[in-house]
Design an enzyme around this catalytic site. Sequence first.
Site, short mmCIF file in Angstrom:
data_model
loop_
_atom_site.label_atom_id
_atom_site.label_comp_id
_atom_site.label_asym_id
_atom_site.label_seq_id
_atom_site.Cartn_x
_atom_site.Cartn_y
_atom_site.Cartn_z
N SER A 44 0.80 -1.15 0.14
CA SER A 44 0.02 0.12 -0.22
C SER A 44 1.01 1.24 -0.20
O SER A 44 1.73 1.26 -0.77
CB SER A 44 -0.84 0.19 1.12
OG SER A 44 -1.77 1.08 1.30
N HIS B 234 -7.75 0.35 -1.02
CA HIS B 234 -7.65 -0.68 -2.10
C HIS B 234 -9.00 -1.25 -2.69
O HIS B 234 -9.34 -2.46 -2.57
CB HIS B 234 -6.84 -1.90 -1.41
CG HIS B 234 -5.63 -1.18 -1.07
ND1 HIS B 234 -4.73 -0.64 -1.92
CD2 HIS B 234 -4.94 -1.40 0.10
CE1 HIS B 234 -3.53 -0.23 -1.10
NE2 HIS B 234 -3.73 -0.62 -0.01
#
Length: 308
Positions: free
Chosen positions: A86, A195
């Site tokens: 991430s 996400h």
Amino acid sequence: MSIAFLFPGQGSQMPGMLHALPDHPAVTRTLDEVSEYLNMDIRELDSEEALRSSVSVQLALLACGVSMARALIEEGVKPEAVAGLSVGAFAAATLCGVISLSDAVRLVRQRAEMMVRLYPSGYGLAAIVGLSEIQVSRLVEEAYSAQAPVYVGNINAPRQIVVAGSDEGIRKVLEAARKNGARKSEALHVSVPSHCPLLEPVAVALRESLEKMQLQSPNYVYVGNVNARTLRTPDAIAEDLASNVAHGVRWYDSVTVLEELGCHLFLEMPPGHVLTQLAKESVPSVPALALGESSLEHALRIVARYSN
């Protein structure tokens, strides 16, 4: 020997993490550099109060990861490959030399501020342990509604799946997961729906920002988030940085790729040990060390031992 540097994402933060970094010239220089770009002392962003903000969390993680990685490199420890989960991908790309630290600070701040602005409350992430991706996908499909959207997010391990979306949608999935035999199902300390498609506007804005930046070819192999493949061009890495916020991260596949590249030791940058635990579960043949739970001196001894 071949070493991979791993950079953790949001959820691994902890109070005092910047102050716990080693007293090393590379760390001091990096923290001062980030502070100059922010026009404030980055060290102020690791308090318990500051870390309630996703903006503070993501900026502190960037500074933490780059600082430790630079210290290792100055001590002669150079990676064969890098991967970041991430927001950790921005630290990985910075270390590769694809983006400058100043641009990384700008991008991470833009990313975090947009995420918070779009979803100030009522959204987040949760982890489910003990069910497969297929099982979780079915539960998500059953729980999803336009009023309470929820999505499969990260595949951290074959049976450790992260879901993203509204608190209500996540609650339904977690409840169903427990009924279906999940060993663990709980919300994570992340207050934005990372996400998943809800954050596509952030991805679009990041692409526009990256197009205006001068990118360089990577110095190390970069393993991407979205497709879990080795990326060797600036444009491919820039697309991974922009798009990972709106797509699930296939971290298990990324770690497997690192093993296939011949990496014989994983070093996780601070804070925490999440990626080390995942590596030990996913690729137990590769030793992993969390720098957030070890001194720099100990890490150098471990590297020397595996190099002999």
